[in-house]
Scaffold this motif. Structure first.
Motif, PDB file in Angstrom:
ATOM      1  N   GLU A   1       0.703  -1.349  -0.053  1.00 17.20           N
ATOM      2  CA  GLU A   1      -0.025   0.065   0.066  1.00 17.20           C
ATOM      3  C   GLU A   1       0.904   1.276   0.020  1.00 17.20           C
ATOM      4  OE1 GLU A   1      -3.414  -0.259   0.486  1.00 17.20           O
ATOM      5  OE2 GLU A   1      -4.049   1.661   0.921  1.00 17.20           O
TER       6      GLU A   1
ATOM      7  N   ASP B   1      -6.841  -0.128  -6.408  1.00 16.91           N
ATOM      8  CA  ASP B   1      -6.784   1.045  -5.659  1.00 16.91           C
ATOM      9  C   ASP B   1      -5.634   2.004  -5.683  1.00 16.91           C
ATOM     10  OD1 ASP B   1      -9.016  -0.525  -4.099  1.00 16.91           O
ATOM     11  OD2 ASP B   1      -7.893  -0.408  -2.353  1.00 16.91           O
ATOM     12  N   ASP B   2      -6.028   3.186  -5.336  1.00 15.31           N
ATOM     13  CA  ASP B   2      -4.985   4.165  -5.308  1.00 15.31           C
ATOM     14  C   ASP B   2      -4.765   4.872  -6.463  1.00 15.31           C
ATOM     15  OD1 ASP B   2      -4.744   3.053  -2.620  1.00 15.31           O
ATOM     16  OD2 ASP B   2      -2.655   2.638  -3.005  1.00 15.31           O
TER      17      ASP B   2
ATOM     18  N   HIS C   1     -11.804   6.297  -2.228  1.00 15.71           N
ATOM     19  CA  HIS C   1     -10.874   5.535  -1.565  1.00 15.71           C
ATOM     20  C   HIS C   1     -10.341   6.627  -0.562  1.00 15.71           C
ATOM     21  CE1 HIS C   1      -8.202   2.543  -0.338  1.00 15.71           C
ATOM     22  NE2 HIS C   1      -7.269   2.952  -0.891  1.00 15.71           N
TER      23      HIS C   1
ATOM     24  N   HIS D   1      -6.180   9.445   1.552  1.00 13.41           N
ATOM     25  CA  HIS D   1      -5.302   8.266   1.798  1.00 13.41           C
ATOM     26  C   HIS D   1      -4.746   8.370   3.240  1.00 13.41           C
ATOM     27  CE1 HIS D   1      -3.442   4.389   1.319  1.00 13.41           C
ATOM     28  NE2 HIS D   1      -4.656   3.902   0.219  1.00 13.41           N
TER      29      HIS D   1
ATOM     30  N   HIS E   1      -3.219  -2.890  -6.787  1.00 14.49           N
ATOM     31  CA  HIS E   1      -3.020  -1.357  -6.705  1.00 14.49           C
ATOM     32  C   HIS E   1      -2.566  -0.784  -8.261  1.00 14.49           C
ATOM     33  CE1 HIS E   1      -3.174  -2.169  -2.645  1.00 14.49           C
ATOM     34  NE2 HIS E   1      -3.395  -0.927  -2.407  1.00 14.49           N
TER      35      HIS E   1
HETATM   36 ZN   LIG Z   1      -4.982   2.372  -0.647  1.00 14.66          ZN
END
Ligand SMILES: [Zn+2]
Length: 307
Positions: free
Chosen positions: A26, A96-97, A150, A154, A269
């Protein structure tokens, strides 16, 4: 999605082998030694012109793969295969991200393969450069890609601190929804595998729970994941092999060990797919899953799908 089931063809396409891989986690989005499709030296360099090139390249690869019959190399239990063919099963590829370097290739792969995918976006990344904003726009304009929340910052990767104040955490999601013009009240909590929708709640740790409660009370659905394709450090490459992830998905579905039966959510990701090699792995995974006539790629807004 109804396809004629051809067991012979299916088995013919599945042989035995495996692909070697690497690693990640992450957070960071460092550029690697990108041997990318097209020529991408900086995230601002990609434009719609080589978007087309990328999609053509991916299509070409897919055809080559099928021609050779040698890339989709997974062990298959033929007895279970027949069982598998009966009921529909739903796969949610979640990234994600983004937007990050990598998002543009994920967008192209979804288009080339014509599959539904899901992107959990971070507003802060969208504001970092024109190039990243372009990737965000590509996602938003692609009907195959559903864009979800999301959070804006973050948690600045300080998760426990972020979740210690549920109200300010909630505000961060609210800001993200507005800044990114997100249409669905679907979130994924950064750094936490927390599910909360309908009357079903599951948390991986207490920190984050009260934020999920507040989101739920305000009409949001929090979505976790069943399996993760991890990102290696410092390479940014996917850690596990395509075969491993493919088996994880199948096992969850067969054993009924996903959060919702017949539905499985895979976490990845965006920045794992900056290199040509990683893009190929993602394409191979999708091709393998597509061989199952009863598997369907789905959007999280429809989760969990029943028959
Ligand atoms: Zn994330």
């Amino acid at each position: 999605m109804k396809k004629a089931f051809n067991l012979g063809l299916f088995l013919g396409l599945l042989s035995v082998t495996s692909l070697a891989l690497q690693s990640c986690n992450e957070g960071g989005s460092k550029k690697t030694d990108s041997v990318t499709i097209g020529t991408v030296d900086s995230i601002d360099d990609i434009d719609d012109l080589n978007k087309d090139t990328v999609e053509k390249e991916i299509k070409k690869d897919t055809i080559a793969v099928k021609g050779k019959k040698s890339i989709l190399h997974h062990e298959v239990d033929t007895a279970k295969l027949l069982t598998d063919s009966v009921s529909p099963r739903y796969i949610y590829l979640t990234f994600d991200d983004g937007p990050l370097n990598g998002s543009q290739f994920i967008d192209s792969i979804a288009t080339a393969k014509n599959i539904k995918i899901n992107a959990f976006l971070i507003g802060k990344h969208d504001r970092m450069s024109k190039g990243l904003h372009k990737y965000y726009e590509r996602y938003m304009n692609n009907p195959l890609v559903d864009c979800y929340n999301h959070s804006y910052n973050h948690a600045n990767n300080k998760f426990t601190y972020f979740y210690s104040n549920a109200e300010s955490a909630y505000e961060d999601f609210d800001k993200n929804e507005k800044e990114l013009n997100l249409k669905h009240k679907i979130v994924r909590l950064p750094g936490r595998n927390i599910w909360y929708f309908a009357d079903r709640k599951r948390i991986d740790m207490q920190s984050g729970s009260s934020t999920a409660d507040l989101l739920y009370q305000n009409g949001y659905r929090s979505m976790g994941w069943d399996c993760e394709w991890k990102k290696g450090k410092p390479s940014g490459m996917p850690v596990e092999s395509v075969s491993f992830i493919y088996r994880q998905i199948n096992n969850r579905l067969r054993n009924g060990t996903s959060f919702s039966k017949n539905n499985v959510v895979l976490l990845m990701h965006d920045d794992m797919f900056q290199t040509r090699k990683a893009q190929k792995m993602l394409s191979d995974l999708i091709d393998s899953l597509k061989l199952h006539p009863n598997y369907e790629f789905a959007h999280m807004r429809d989760y969990p799908k029943q028959k």
